[in-house]
Design a protein around this motif. Structure first.
Motif, PDB file in Angstrom:
ATOM      1  N   GLY A 232      -9.304  22.908   2.719  1.00 22.12           N
ATOM      2  CA  GLY A 232      -8.385  21.045   2.455  1.00 22.12           C
ATOM      3  C   GLY A 232      -9.439  20.477   2.470  1.00 22.12           C
ATOM      4  O   GLY A 232      -8.297  19.593   2.368  1.00 22.12           O
ATOM      5  N   MET A 233     -10.385  20.853   1.878  1.00 23.22           N
ATOM      6  CA  MET A 233     -10.674  19.311   1.136  1.00 23.22           C
ATOM      7  C   MET A 233     -10.288  18.447  -0.463  1.00 23.22           C
ATOM      8  O   MET A 233     -10.038  18.376  -0.573  1.00 23.22           O
ATOM      9  N   LEU A 234     -10.237  20.504  -0.780  1.00 27.58           N
ATOM     10  CA  LEU A 234      -8.863  20.532  -2.371  1.00 27.58           C
ATOM     11  C   LEU A 234      -7.722  19.610  -1.603  1.00 27.58           C
ATOM     12  O   LEU A 234      -7.028  19.285  -2.616  1.00 27.58           O
ATOM     13  N   ASP A 235      -7.558  20.696  -1.076  1.00 27.01           N
ATOM     14  CA  ASP A 235      -6.033  19.934  -0.495  1.00 27.01           C
ATOM     15  C   ASP A 235      -6.047  18.064   0.143  1.00 27.01           C
ATOM     16  O   ASP A 235      -4.872  17.482  -0.714  1.00 27.01           O
ATOM     17  N   ASP A 236      -6.389  17.299  -0.035  1.00 28.85           N
ATOM     18  CA  ASP A 236      -6.707  16.289   0.559  1.00 28.85           C
ATOM     19  C   ASP A 236      -7.203  15.789  -0.933  1.00 28.85           C
ATOM     20  O   ASP A 236      -6.691  14.758  -1.559  1.00 28.85           O
ATOM     21  N   LEU A 237      -7.827  15.950  -2.010  1.00 26.34           N
ATOM     22  CA  LEU A 237      -8.195  15.482  -3.245  1.00 26.34           C
ATOM     23  C   LEU A 237      -6.892  15.607  -3.976  1.00 26.34           C
ATOM     24  O   LEU A 237      -6.276  14.804  -4.633  1.00 26.34           O
ATOM     25  N   ARG A 238      -5.883  16.565  -4.405  1.00 26.63           N
ATOM     26  CA  ARG A 238      -4.660  17.281  -4.766  1.00 26.63           C
ATOM     27  C   ARG A 238      -3.900  16.168  -4.058  1.00 26.63           C
ATOM     28  O   ARG A 238      -1.989  15.871  -4.654  1.00 26.63           O
ATOM     29  N   SER A 239      -3.239  15.605  -2.894  1.00 25.32           N
ATOM     30  CA  SER A 239      -2.429  15.087  -2.120  1.00 25.32           C
ATOM     31  C   SER A 239      -2.145  13.584  -2.692  1.00 25.32           C
ATOM     32  O   SER A 239      -1.398  12.762  -2.717  1.00 25.32           O
ATOM     33  N   GLY A 240      -3.590  12.772  -3.556  1.00 30.49           N
ATOM     34  CA  GLY A 240      -3.647  11.381  -4.271  1.00 30.49           C
ATOM     35  C   GLY A 240      -3.998  10.674  -3.458  1.00 30.49           C
ATOM     36  O   GLY A 240      -4.123   9.084  -3.475  1.00 30.49           O
ATOM     37  N   LEU A 241      -4.774  10.663  -2.321  1.00 33.03           N
ATOM     38  CA  LEU A 241      -5.456   9.456  -1.464  1.00 33.03           C
ATOM     39  C   LEU A 241      -6.581   9.250  -2.084  1.00 33.03           C
ATOM     40  O   LEU A 241      -6.705   8.153  -1.349  1.00 33.03           O
ATOM     41  N   PHE A 242      -7.180  10.051  -3.076  1.00 32.29           N
ATOM     42  CA  PHE A 242      -8.495   8.997  -4.043  1.00 32.29           C
ATOM     43  C   PHE A 242      -8.467   8.818  -4.887  1.00 32.29           C
ATOM     44  O   PHE A 242      -9.239   9.010  -5.838  1.00 32.29           O
ATOM     45  N   ASP A 243      -7.342   9.187  -4.814  1.00 25.39           N
ATOM     46  CA  ASP A 243      -6.936   9.256  -6.987  1.00 25.39           C
ATOM     47  C   ASP A 243      -7.265   7.850  -7.161  1.00 25.39           C
ATOM     48  O   ASP A 243      -8.424   7.153  -8.533  1.00 25.39           O
ATOM     49  N   HIS A 244      -7.519   6.572  -6.022  1.00 21.44           N
ATOM     50  CA  HIS A 244      -7.450   5.232  -6.565  1.00 21.44           C
ATOM     51  C   HIS A 244      -9.393   4.942  -6.736  1.00 21.44           C
ATOM     52  O   HIS A 244      -9.519   3.435  -6.960  1.00 21.44           O
ATOM     53  N   CYS A 245      -9.682   5.348  -5.952  1.00 24.90           N
ATOM     54  CA  CYS A 245     -11.105   5.845  -6.046  1.00 24.90           C
ATOM     55  C   CYS A 245     -12.335   5.605  -7.077  1.00 24.90           C
ATOM     56  O   CYS A 245     -12.070   6.340  -7.886  1.00 24.90           O
ATOM     57  N   ASP A 246     -12.799   4.724  -7.716  1.00 21.53           N
ATOM     58  CA  ASP A 246     -13.493   4.495  -9.086  1.00 21.53           C
ATOM     59  C   ASP A 246     -15.446   5.551  -8.819  1.00 21.53           C
ATOM     60  O   ASP A 246     -15.586   6.326  -6.923  1.00 21.53           O
ATOM     61  N   PRO A 247     -15.794   6.434  -9.802  1.00 19.60           N
ATOM     62  CA  PRO A 247     -17.052   7.080  -9.279  1.00 19.60           C
ATOM     63  C   PRO A 247     -18.400   5.891  -8.864  1.00 19.60           C
ATOM     64  O   PRO A 247     -17.568   5.154  -9.462  1.00 19.60           O
ATOM     65  N   GLY A 248     -18.687   6.598  -8.594  1.00 24.28           N
ATOM     66  CA  GLY A 248     -20.360   5.753  -8.154  1.00 24.28           C
ATOM     67  C   GLY A 248     -20.407   5.474  -6.684  1.00 24.28           C
ATOM     68  O   GLY A 248     -19.842   6.116  -5.433  1.00 24.28           O
ATOM     69  N   PRO A 249     -21.554   4.864  -6.668  1.00 25.29           N
ATOM     70  CA  PRO A 249     -21.876   4.301  -5.403  1.00 25.29           C
ATOM     71  C   PRO A 249     -21.170   4.400  -3.874  1.00 25.29           C
ATOM     72  O   PRO A 249     -21.465   3.695  -3.001  1.00 25.29           O
ATOM     73  N   LEU A 250     -20.309   2.778  -5.163  1.00 26.59           N
ATOM     74  CA  LEU A 250     -19.649   1.693  -4.299  1.00 26.59           C
ATOM     75  C   LEU A 250     -18.797   2.764  -3.069  1.00 26.59           C
ATOM     76  O   LEU A 250     -17.817   3.568  -3.777  1.00 26.59           O
ATOM     77  N   GLN A 251     -18.529   2.689  -2.159  1.00 28.65           N
ATOM     78  CA  GLN A 251     -17.726   2.780  -0.808  1.00 28.65           C
ATOM     79  C   GLN A 251     -16.524   2.822  -1.564  1.00 28.65           C
ATOM     80  O   GLN A 251     -15.830   1.769  -1.626  1.00 28.65           O
ATOM     81  N   CYS A 252     -15.538   4.071  -1.427  1.00 29.92           N
ATOM     82  CA  CYS A 252     -14.018   3.762  -1.528  1.00 29.92           C
ATOM     83  C   CYS A 252     -13.784   3.796  -0.107  1.00 29.92           C
ATOM     84  O   CYS A 252     -13.416   3.821   0.871  1.00 29.92           O
ATOM     85  N   THR A 253     -11.669   2.798  -0.015  1.00 31.44           N
ATOM     86  CA  THR A 253     -11.832   2.534   0.678  1.00 31.44           C
ATOM     87  C   THR A 253     -10.632   2.728   0.996  1.00 31.44           C
ATOM     88  O   THR A 253      -9.571   2.643  -0.167  1.00 31.44           O
ATOM     89  N   ARG A 254      -9.522   2.470   2.301  1.00 30.50           N
ATOM     90  CA  ARG A 254      -8.125   3.006   2.030  1.00 30.50           C
ATOM     91  C   ARG A 254      -7.077   1.416   1.350  1.00 30.50           C
ATOM     92  O   ARG A 254      -7.820   0.194   2.759  1.00 30.50           O
ATOM     93  N   PRO A 255      -6.477   1.840   0.755  1.00 32.39           N
ATOM     94  CA  PRO A 255      -6.049   0.366   0.266  1.00 32.39           C
ATOM     95  C   PRO A 255      -5.479  -0.626   1.476  1.00 32.39           C
ATOM     96  O   PRO A 255      -5.132  -1.935   1.639  1.00 32.39           O
ATOM     97  N   GLU A 256      -4.621  -0.193   2.143  1.00 30.11           N
ATOM     98  CA  GLU A 256      -3.623  -0.333   4.026  1.00 30.11           C
ATOM     99  C   GLU A 256      -4.441  -0.890   4.140  1.00 30.11           C
ATOM    100  O   GLU A 256      -4.257  -2.003   5.157  1.00 30.11           O
ATOM    101  N   THR A 257      -5.377  -0.577   4.684  1.00 32.47           N
ATOM    102  CA  THR A 257      -6.867  -1.265   6.194  1.00 32.47           C
ATOM    103  C   THR A 257      -7.511  -1.361   5.670  1.00 32.47           C
ATOM    104  O   THR A 257      -8.563  -2.178   6.708  1.00 32.47           O
ATOM    105  N   GLY A 258      -8.452  -0.821   4.464  1.00 35.28           N
ATOM    106  CA  GLY A 258     -10.374  -0.951   3.714  1.00 35.28           C
ATOM    107  C   GLY A 258     -10.306  -0.946   4.951  1.00 35.28           C
ATOM    108  O   GLY A 258     -12.203  -0.547   4.576  1.00 35.28           O
ATOM    109  N   LEU A 259     -10.296   0.826   5.321  1.00 36.09           N
ATOM    110  CA  LEU A 259     -11.211   1.405   5.838  1.00 36.09           C
ATOM    111  C   LEU A 259     -11.905   2.268   5.712  1.00 36.09           C
ATOM    112  O   LEU A 259     -11.382   3.029   4.737  1.00 36.09           O
ATOM    113  N   PRO A 260     -13.430   2.880   5.175  1.00 39.41           N
ATOM    114  CA  PRO A 260     -14.193   3.523   4.575  1.00 39.41           C
ATOM    115  C   PRO A 260     -13.262   5.154   4.681  1.00 39.41           C
ATOM    116  O   PRO A 260     -12.222   6.008   5.203  1.00 39.41           O
ATOM    117  N   LEU A 261     -13.252   5.357   3.184  1.00 41.51           N
ATOM    118  CA  LEU A 261     -12.321   6.358   3.216  1.00 41.51           C
ATOM    119  C   LEU A 261     -13.143   8.065   2.353  1.00 41.51           C
ATOM    120  O   LEU A 261     -13.831   7.592   1.362  1.00 41.51           O
TER     121      LEU A 261
END
Length: 318
Positions: free
Chosen positions: A36-65
């Protein structure tokens, strides 16, 4: 299989079976969750996330991803707790039950030496402990790899990853077995030995976790920058939270003496106060192995000493 080894197998087969079931369950859950983890990563949902400790958020809501790493963390907690569980439920009764019931006299009366009586039981338990803990650590590493050191996953310095993976898991489990075995030999009552094993193995486990947080055995690196340009991103480093400014003499002072971001204001403040650079302390990602091998040496040394003490005391106690 015959003689004392057959008897050791008869006495430990239930625990070996429980270990096999635990490992099977861990593998099944890991395979399902990782898929399931690999399916989520392949979906492109996390493609905009930068590497590093800063929390990634959903572009449309700003909620943590975040990836669903809850079950992975539970496996890490289990791996950290292995020395306690093995010490209490395997190590303490290993010799202690025969001593409490007096059944060791019947075994020794069959021509089995004290050393052989101990060696067959401990060798079987140690081999199973190494196999079980090593495979659980390998399952964790395989499951963790897609989410390793990402803002939406699990960083190497989080305790479930740092202490729940790698070779230290196997050596920690052996330490738990050795501690429980020695206490089972020293204490006449198995329940009392189990309680003492819980205290000893739990205290050592917590003490090592504290040394990680305090960077007592693996000191952090000091990183410096001029202050006129942004400092390098923290990335995969594990910050101590200690940062500030450096004087000409090399003294470290509070960052609030020049509380400005990089640029002209910071450079002007630093020049006015005589600061030549700013600094922060952190452990780079490569220090994961430094922590691993340090813990391995400490726990391996303790396991060796406890096993040697058990062998030396065997003749006096049995």
């Amino acid at each position: 299989m015959k003689g004392s080894l057959w008897l050791a197998w008869r006495q430990q087969r239930v625990l070996i079976g429980i270990g096999a079931l635990l490992l099977t369950a861990a593998v099944a859950i890991a395979a399902y969750s990782r898929s399931g983890m690999l399916d989520d990563l392949r979906s492109g949902l996390f493609d905009h996330c930068d590497p590093g400790p800063l929390q990634c958020t959903r572009p449309e809501t700003g909620l943590p991803l975040l990836l669903d790493i809850g079950p992975l963390k539970y496996l890490g907690v289990l791996n950290i707790a292995l020395p306690v569980l093995i010490g209490v439920f395997w190590g303490a009764p290993l010799l202690g039950r025969d001593r409490e019931l007096g059944t060791y006299r019947m075994v020794l009366a069959q021509g089995v030496s004290r050393g052989q009586w101990f060696a067959t039981r401990f060798a079987l338990a140690a081999a199973t402990t190494v196999a079980l803990s090593g495979l659980l650590a390998a399952v964790f590493a395989w499951w963790w790899r897609p989410a390793a050191n990402r803002s939406y996953g699990l960083f190497w310095y989080e305790n479930t990853a740092l202490s729940g993976s790698g070779p230290r898991v196997m050596v920690a489990a052996l330490f738990g077995l050795a501690a429980g075995t020695l206490l089972g030999l020293l204490v006449r009552r198995v329940l009392a030995a189990m309680g003492l094993s819980l205290l000893v193995t739990g205290a050592v486990t917590l003490l090592l976790e504290w040394t990680h947080r305090a960077r007592l055995l693996v000191p952090p690196h000091t990183y410096t920058s001029a202050g006129s340009i942004p400092k390098p991103a923290m990335g995969e480093k594990w910050s101590t939270g200690h940062y500030g400014l450096i004087t000409v003499t090399g003294r470290h002072e509070d960052v609030m003496n020049c509380p400005f971001p990089s640029g002209a204001q910071l450079s002007e403040c630093m020049a006015r106060h005589g600061y030549v650079a700013r600094f922060y302390e952190a452990n780079p990602a490569g220090d994961y192995w430094a922590f691993q091998w340090t813990d391995t040496v400490v726990l391996g040394g303790l396991a060796f000493l406890l096993t040697a003490a058990t062998m030396l005391l065997l003749r006096r106690r049995v």
